[in-house]
Design a protein around this motif. Sequence first.
Motif, PDB file in Angstrom:
ATOM      1  N   UNK A 164       0.845  -1.203   0.000  1.00  0.00           N
ATOM      2  CA  UNK A 164       0.000   0.000   0.000  1.00  0.00           C
ATOM      3  C   UNK A 164       0.872   1.241   0.000  1.00  0.00           C
ATOM      4  N   UNK A 165       0.425   2.249  -0.737  1.00  0.00           N
ATOM      5  CA  UNK A 165       1.116   3.540  -0.723  1.00  0.00           C
ATOM      6  C   UNK A 165       0.109   4.636  -0.428  1.00  0.00           C
ATOM      7  N   UNK A 166       0.439   5.464   0.551  1.00  0.00           N
ATOM      8  CA  UNK A 166      -0.447   6.571   0.907  1.00  0.00           C
ATOM      9  C   UNK A 166       0.296   7.881   0.697  1.00  0.00           C
ATOM     10  N   UNK A 167      -0.394   8.883   0.164  1.00  0.00           N
ATOM     11  CA  UNK A 167       0.233  10.199   0.012  1.00  0.00           C
ATOM     12  C   UNK A 167      -0.180  11.064   1.195  1.00  0.00           C
ATOM     13  N   UNK A 168       0.817  11.627   1.862  1.00  0.00           N
ATOM     14  CA  UNK A 168       0.503  12.477   3.012  1.00  0.00           C
ATOM     15  C   UNK A 168       0.354  13.931   2.573  1.00  0.00           C
ATOM     16  N   UNK A 169      -0.808  14.228   2.032  1.00  0.00           N
ATOM     17  CA  UNK A 169      -1.109  15.600   1.642  1.00  0.00           C
ATOM     18  C   UNK A 169      -1.662  16.316   2.865  1.00  0.00           C
ATOM     19  N   UNK A 170      -2.639  15.677   3.508  1.00  0.00           N
ATOM     20  CA  UNK A 170      -3.221  16.181   4.761  1.00  0.00           C
ATOM     21  C   UNK A 170      -3.160  15.028   5.758  1.00  0.00           C
ATOM     22  N   UNK A 171      -2.506  15.233   6.903  1.00  0.00           N
ATOM     23  CA  UNK A 171      -2.335  14.136   7.852  1.00  0.00           C
ATOM     24  C   UNK A 171      -3.637  13.450   8.269  1.00  0.00           C
ATOM     25  N   UNK A 172      -4.703  14.244   8.480  1.00  0.00           N
ATOM     26  CA  UNK A 172      -5.971  13.619   8.916  1.00  0.00           C
ATOM     27  C   UNK A 172      -6.523  12.705   7.821  1.00  0.00           C
ATOM     28  N   UNK A 173      -6.401  13.177   6.582  1.00  0.00           N
ATOM     29  CA  UNK A 173      -6.891  12.369   5.460  1.00  0.00           C
ATOM     30  C   UNK A 173      -6.056  11.082   5.343  1.00  0.00           C
ATOM     31  N   UNK A 174      -4.733  11.233   5.449  1.00  0.00           N
ATOM     32  CA  UNK A 174      -3.861  10.051   5.371  1.00  0.00           C
ATOM     33  C   UNK A 174      -4.175   9.097   6.524  1.00  0.00           C
ATOM     34  N   UNK A 175      -4.459   9.653   7.713  1.00  0.00           N
ATOM     35  CA  UNK A 175      -4.786   8.813   8.869  1.00  0.00           C
ATOM     36  C   UNK A 175      -6.089   8.050   8.612  1.00  0.00           C
ATOM     37  N   UNK A 176      -7.055   8.726   7.994  1.00  0.00           N
ATOM     38  CA  UNK A 176      -8.329   8.040   7.685  1.00  0.00           C
ATOM     39  C   UNK A 176      -8.095   6.902   6.691  1.00  0.00           C
ATOM     40  N   UNK A 177      -7.230   7.159   5.700  1.00  0.00           N
ATOM     41  CA  UNK A 177      -6.941   6.108   4.711  1.00  0.00           C
ATOM     42  C   UNK A 177      -6.219   4.928   5.372  1.00  0.00           C
ATOM     43  N   UNK A 178      -5.337   5.259   6.303  1.00  0.00           N
ATOM     44  CA  UNK A 178      -4.616   4.210   7.035  1.00  0.00           C
ATOM     45  C   UNK A 178      -5.605   3.384   7.866  1.00  0.00           C
ATOM     46  N   UNK A 179      -6.515   4.080   8.520  1.00  0.00           N
ATOM     47  CA  UNK A 179      -7.534   3.391   9.326  1.00  0.00           C
ATOM     48  C   UNK A 179      -8.375   2.463   8.444  1.00  0.00           C
ATOM     49  N   UNK A 180      -8.675   2.925   7.234  1.00  0.00           N
ATOM     50  CA  UNK A 180      -9.473   2.100   6.319  1.00  0.00           C
ATOM     51  C   UNK A 180      -8.695   0.836   5.924  1.00  0.00           C
ATOM     52  N   UNK A 181      -7.383   1.008   5.688  1.00  0.00           N
ATOM     53  CA  UNK A 181      -6.534  -0.136   5.354  1.00  0.00           C
ATOM     54  C   UNK A 181      -6.500  -1.144   6.506  1.00  0.00           C
ATOM     55  N   UNK A 182      -6.515  -0.606   7.722  1.00  0.00           N
ATOM     56  CA  UNK A 182      -6.428  -1.460   8.907  1.00  0.00           C
ATOM     57  C   UNK A 182      -7.788  -2.057   9.286  1.00  0.00           C
ATOM     58  N   UNK A 183      -8.796  -1.619   8.569  1.00  0.00           N
ATOM     59  CA  UNK A 183     -10.129  -2.148   8.828  1.00  0.00           C
ATOM     60  C   UNK A 183     -10.754  -1.611  10.100  1.00  0.00           C
ATOM     61  N   UNK A 184     -10.322  -0.425  10.544  1.00  0.00           N
ATOM     62  CA  UNK A 184     -10.904   0.128  11.779  1.00  0.00           C
ATOM     63  C   UNK A 184     -11.750   1.362  11.507  1.00  0.00           C
ATOM     64  N   UNK A 185     -11.777   1.826  10.272  1.00  0.00           N
ATOM     65  CA  UNK A 185     -12.532   3.062   9.974  1.00  0.00           C
ATOM     66  C   UNK A 185     -14.013   2.761   9.849  1.00  0.00           C
TER      67      UNK A 185
END
Length: 185
Positions: A164-185
């Motif tokens: 997986x590759x995430x672009x850190x444009x906005x930390x909150x957005x990247x954190x939400x995408x990370x949470x989605x990857x982890x299945x916790x969002x």
Amino acid sequence: MPNSRLYVLAGPSGVGKGTVVNALRKMYPQVKVAVSATTRAPRPGERDGIDYYFLSEERFDKLLAADGFLEWAQVHGRARYGTLRSEVEEHSSRGEDVILEIDLAGARQIRRTHPDAHFIFLLPPSQQALEERLRGRGTEDDAEVARRLETAKIELAAAKEFEHQLINDHPEQAARELAALMGIA
Ligand code: 5GP
């Protein structure tokens, strides 16, 4: 590690791994992040046992000899950093998922020892943004910034190794995408 998943978040220094992980923890306090050990000196405001376990070279050597690290690396050709087995086992024994925030060399070690782990690479929006962030942090002198930018070039070239590759444009957005990857969002 029953039911416990290991997430490896890598990416060049200055990309904002810490900021993204902090945003993630704020949104999801149940998220566990392994506190790394390092031989580098604390920056102002950093606390032992919270930001890092700040170890002497001797203590690091002793832990290495006792197989106390899941992975370790000398980062930017300077200080050593490593993930303590005890730190990860504490969470995994409770079935909790754990995030490791580590460098490329460390991520490659984990891929060999824990092929079931999930590998995520955090990218800057641009090379220029990365440079600005590294300089703007103001905690490293020019030589150190230059060294980190050199390492960043090598690390960015390896982004494709990660599932997986995430672009850190906005930390909150990247954190939400990370949470989605982890299945916790
Ligand atoms: P800093 O000195 O800015 O806190 O961290 C420098 C780099 O060390 C970060 O980019 C991070 O990827 C890496 N790092 C932090 N903890 C660990 C660790 O436990 N293992 C490895 N391999 N790298 C780490």
